[in-house]
Motif scaffolding. Structure first.
Motif, PDB file in Angstrom:
ATOM      1  N   ARG A  35       0.822  -1.535   0.013  1.00  0.00           N
ATOM      2  CA  ARG A  35       0.066   0.000  -0.044  1.00  0.00           C
ATOM      3  C   ARG A  35       0.952   1.195   0.068  1.00  0.00           C
ATOM      4  O   ARG A  35       0.513   2.149  -0.583  1.00  0.00           O
ATOM      5  CB  ARG A  35      -0.930  -0.096   1.260  1.00  0.00           C
ATOM      6  CG  ARG A  35      -1.668   0.994   1.528  1.00  0.00           C
ATOM      7  CD  ARG A  35      -2.230   1.294   2.983  1.00  0.00           C
ATOM      8  NE  ARG A  35      -0.909   1.275   3.834  1.00  0.00           N
ATOM      9  CZ  ARG A  35      -0.958   0.886   5.194  1.00  0.00           C
ATOM     10  NH1 ARG A  35      -2.131   0.296   5.600  1.00  0.00           N
ATOM     11  NH2 ARG A  35      -0.005   0.884   5.899  1.00  0.00           N
ATOM     12  N   GLN A  48      -4.465   4.562  -7.570  1.00  0.00           N
ATOM     13  CA  GLN A  48      -5.221   5.219  -6.384  1.00  0.00           C
ATOM     14  C   GLN A  48      -6.209   4.174  -6.074  1.00  0.00           C
ATOM     15  O   GLN A  48      -6.484   3.615  -5.168  1.00  0.00           O
ATOM     16  CB  GLN A  48      -5.985   6.636  -6.891  1.00  0.00           C
ATOM     17  CG  GLN A  48      -4.974   7.652  -6.887  1.00  0.00           C
ATOM     18  CD  GLN A  48      -5.702   8.750  -7.332  1.00  0.00           C
ATOM     19  OE1 GLN A  48      -6.777   8.884  -7.961  1.00  0.00           O
ATOM     20  NE2 GLN A  48      -5.303  10.238  -6.704  1.00  0.00           N
ATOM     21  N   THR A  49      -6.901   3.520  -7.086  1.00  0.00           N
ATOM     22  CA  THR A  49      -7.713   2.436  -6.824  1.00  0.00           C
ATOM     23  C   THR A  49      -7.217   1.070  -6.219  1.00  0.00           C
ATOM     24  O   THR A  49      -7.600   0.633  -5.076  1.00  0.00           O
ATOM     25  CB  THR A  49      -8.551   1.911  -8.040  1.00  0.00           C
ATOM     26  OG1 THR A  49      -9.213   3.278  -8.643  1.00  0.00           O
ATOM     27  CG2 THR A  49      -9.587   0.804  -7.616  1.00  0.00           C
ATOM     28  N   HIS A  99      -8.979  -8.849  -1.870  1.00  0.00           N
ATOM     29  CA  HIS A  99      -8.231  -7.374  -2.119  1.00  0.00           C
ATOM     30  C   HIS A  99      -6.994  -7.660  -2.662  1.00  0.00           C
ATOM     31  O   HIS A  99      -6.603  -6.697  -3.355  1.00  0.00           O
ATOM     32  CB  HIS A  99      -8.487  -6.457  -0.709  1.00  0.00           C
ATOM     33  CG  HIS A  99      -9.686  -6.121  -0.146  1.00  0.00           C
ATOM     34  ND1 HIS A  99     -10.662  -5.046  -0.845  1.00  0.00           N
ATOM     35  CD2 HIS A  99     -10.488  -6.465   1.005  1.00  0.00           C
ATOM     36  CE1 HIS A  99     -11.670  -5.077  -0.255  1.00  0.00           C
ATOM     37  NE2 HIS A  99     -11.689  -5.782   1.069  1.00  0.00           N
ATOM     38  N   ASN A 139      -6.965  -2.112   2.246  1.00  0.00           N
ATOM     39  CA  ASN A 139      -8.113  -3.302   2.869  1.00  0.00           C
ATOM     40  C   ASN A 139      -7.564  -4.473   3.071  1.00  0.00           C
ATOM     41  O   ASN A 139      -7.839  -5.163   4.068  1.00  0.00           O
ATOM     42  CB  ASN A 139      -9.430  -3.485   1.992  1.00  0.00           C
ATOM     43  CG  ASN A 139     -10.008  -2.186   1.851  1.00  0.00           C
ATOM     44  OD1 ASN A 139     -10.320  -1.429   2.846  1.00  0.00           O
ATOM     45  ND2 ASN A 139     -10.690  -1.785   0.739  1.00  0.00           N
ATOM     46  N   ARG A 185      -4.448   1.247  -4.516  1.00  0.00           N
ATOM     47  CA  ARG A 185      -3.895   1.601  -3.133  1.00  0.00           C
ATOM     48  C   ARG A 185      -4.928   1.204  -2.053  1.00  0.00           C
ATOM     49  O   ARG A 185      -4.733   0.599  -1.129  1.00  0.00           O
ATOM     50  CB  ARG A 185      -3.490   3.016  -2.968  1.00  0.00           C
ATOM     51  CG  ARG A 185      -3.031   3.315  -1.546  1.00  0.00           C
ATOM     52  CD  ARG A 185      -2.694   4.789  -1.701  1.00  0.00           C
ATOM     53  NE  ARG A 185      -2.392   5.100  -0.256  1.00  0.00           N
ATOM     54  CZ  ARG A 185      -3.219   5.368   0.852  1.00  0.00           C
ATOM     55  NH1 ARG A 185      -4.548   5.131   0.863  1.00  0.00           N
ATOM     56  NH2 ARG A 185      -2.935   5.563   2.292  1.00  0.00           N
ATOM     57  N   GLU A 186      -6.208   1.502  -2.335  1.00  0.00           N
ATOM     58  CA  GLU A 186      -7.406   1.138  -1.652  1.00  0.00           C
ATOM     59  C   GLU A 186      -7.593  -0.219  -1.122  1.00  0.00           C
ATOM     60  O   GLU A 186      -7.824  -0.537  -0.122  1.00  0.00           O
ATOM     61  CB  GLU A 186      -8.687   2.060  -2.033  1.00  0.00           C
ATOM     62  CG  GLU A 186      -8.728   3.423  -2.367  1.00  0.00           C
ATOM     63  CD  GLU A 186      -9.849   3.935  -2.809  1.00  0.00           C
ATOM     64  OE1 GLU A 186     -10.756   3.127  -3.133  1.00  0.00           O
ATOM     65  OE2 GLU A 186     -10.034   5.107  -2.869  1.00  0.00           O
ATOM     66  N   HIS A 187      -7.357  -1.189  -2.294  1.00  0.00           N
ATOM     67  CA  HIS A 187      -7.626  -2.437  -2.214  1.00  0.00           C
ATOM     68  C   HIS A 187      -6.206  -3.177  -1.479  1.00  0.00           C
ATOM     69  O   HIS A 187      -6.562  -3.776  -0.375  1.00  0.00           O
ATOM     70  CB  HIS A 187      -7.553  -3.259  -3.610  1.00  0.00           C
ATOM     71  CG  HIS A 187      -8.637  -2.879  -4.181  1.00  0.00           C
ATOM     72  ND1 HIS A 187     -10.117  -3.785  -3.643  1.00  0.00           N
ATOM     73  CD2 HIS A 187      -9.107  -2.478  -5.321  1.00  0.00           C
ATOM     74  CE1 HIS A 187     -11.042  -3.426  -4.586  1.00  0.00           C
ATOM     75  NE2 HIS A 187     -10.501  -2.341  -5.624  1.00  0.00           N
TER      76      HIS A 187
END
Length: 405
Positions: free
Chosen positions: A310, A341-342, A362, A349, A344-346
């Protein structure tokens, strides 16, 4: 030069005004033999024919004494300045032997002793000033240089075309043509006692695989048949000061070769290419540290690693945003940044997942961007290789080899 006849009655001159060739004296020195003609002997007659009779020497000389062998040795050591103390001792010994035995070689003994004395004085001066140690270090460096004859960026051919086993020399060749290997890094092993073959191999394996992407930053441009090899010191070369491990690319097929240089770094890339590949390299370094244990077996290790991914994705995003892109690269880079950016969110999580199923959900989504269509668009705009490599996760990183020197 002719020898005049012994004193005696005046000899009649020949047609050329010279004395005729004298004949040997009789066994008691009783005057010359008759002046021929003589019967021919078994030897051929001519300008270089041997005399028809045996010749007695009317004035025999006593045999010459032999040269003293110790005097000769002393002179040789004195001239070479090799082991000067030994040369001096031999010269003195030779003088005593010559006087006692009546041998020849007094001049050689004196010269050898004198030269050895000078050499001994020079050695006495060199040792405290460090000249002798510097000379020895220079010898060791020269020997090591002779052993390892290739440097970073050079291509070479190995004896027999093999990058396995031991070798004592490598032929440097142009990288444009076919060659057996290309050096991409050198590693200096700390000084001390020889660490052993296994330890040297372990150091080479770790360091060379870690440095390969600094030389060939675009891993997509490295063919599948290329692997890592290394030249390591042997116990013998270690004694001569060899402390260098040489990392090289070679063909996975022992009979195969490479063509063209694999180098793509700051010396060959433009600013945009370098900025993109540096951001990718940093993320790849973290992705390569994925735990060997599955999340079912060690969830904590996997979630901790997901947190590192991340942060690496966030760092790549900031690096791409912070660079000013030229030409047609800005638009595809902007699209890739949104995808990152997407991703990084996964990964965020996955780092907080409480069970393996959530982690892998994820994990798969976070990996979806990797080597995807938007990455290929950026590479095409930057003029980089657009063919994703084939990853063989089962083979590991053990297919290379080592070449001892």
């Amino acid at each position: 030069m002719s020898t005049p006849p012994p004193p005696g009655p005046e000899q009649p001159q020949g047609p050329q005004g010279q004395y005729p060739a004298p004949h040997p004296q009789g066994p008691y020195g009783q005057g010359p033999y008759p002046q021929g003609p003589f019967p021919q002997g078994p030897y051929p007659q001519g300008s270089y024919a041997p005399p028809p009779y045996g010749v007695w020497n009317p004035y025999p000389h006593p045999p010459q004494p032999s040269h003293n062998g110790v005097a000769i040795a002393a002179l040789v050591l004195g001239v070479l300045c090799f082991l000067p103390a030994v040369g001096l001792v031999l010269g003195l010994v030779a003088l005593r032997q010559i006087k006692k035995r009546g041998e020849r070689g007094k001049g050689m003994a004196i010269a050898g002793a004198a030269l050895s004395s000078v050499g001994l004085a020079l050695w006495a001066l060199a040792i405290p000033t460090g000249v002798a140690s510097e000379a020895w270090e220079g010898f060791k460096e020269g020997a090591a240089e002779e052993t390892l004859s290739v440097r970073k960026g050079q291509c070479f051919d190995a004896p027999g075309g093999s990058l396995q086993g031991e070798t004592y020399d490598l032929d440097i060749v142009p990288c444009d043509g076919e060659h057996d290997g290309e050096v991409f890094a050198t590693v200096t092993v700390p000084d001390g006692s020889y660490p052993g073959d296994d330890r040297i191999t372990s150091i080479a394996d770790d360091k060379c695989y870690a440095l390969r992407n600094d030389y060939a930053m675009d891993v997509w441009a490295v063919p599948d048949h290329v692997d890592v090899y290394y030249l390591t010191p042997t116990r013998q070369s270690w004694r001569l000061g060899d402390r260098e491990i040489t990392c090289a690319f070679g063909n996975t097929d022992e009979k195969g070769t490479l063509t063209g240089s694999l180098r793509n770094d700051a010396t060959t890339l433009d600013a945009d290419q370098l900025a993109y590949l540096e951001s990718v390299r940093d993320l790849d370094t973290v992705l390569d540290r994925e735990p060997e244990a599955y999340a079912e077996d060690d969830l904590d290790a996997n979630t901790q690693w997901a947190g590192e991914v991340r942060d690496a994705v966030a760092a790549q995003t900031e690096a791409l945003r912070g660079h000013t892109w030229t030409g047609d690269a800005e638009r595809p880079v902007t699209a890739l940044v949104k995808e990152l950016q997407t991703a990084r969110e996964h990964w965020a999580n996955a780092a907080t997942a409480g069970d393996p199923d959530t982690f892998y959900e994820h994990y798969d989504a976070g990996y979806a961007f990797y080597d995807g269509a938007k990455t290929i668009d950026v590479r095409e705009a930057l003029g980089l290789d657009t063919s994703p490599p084939e990853y063989d996760y089962d083979s590991g990183e053990d297919s290379g080899g080592d070449l001892d020197v």
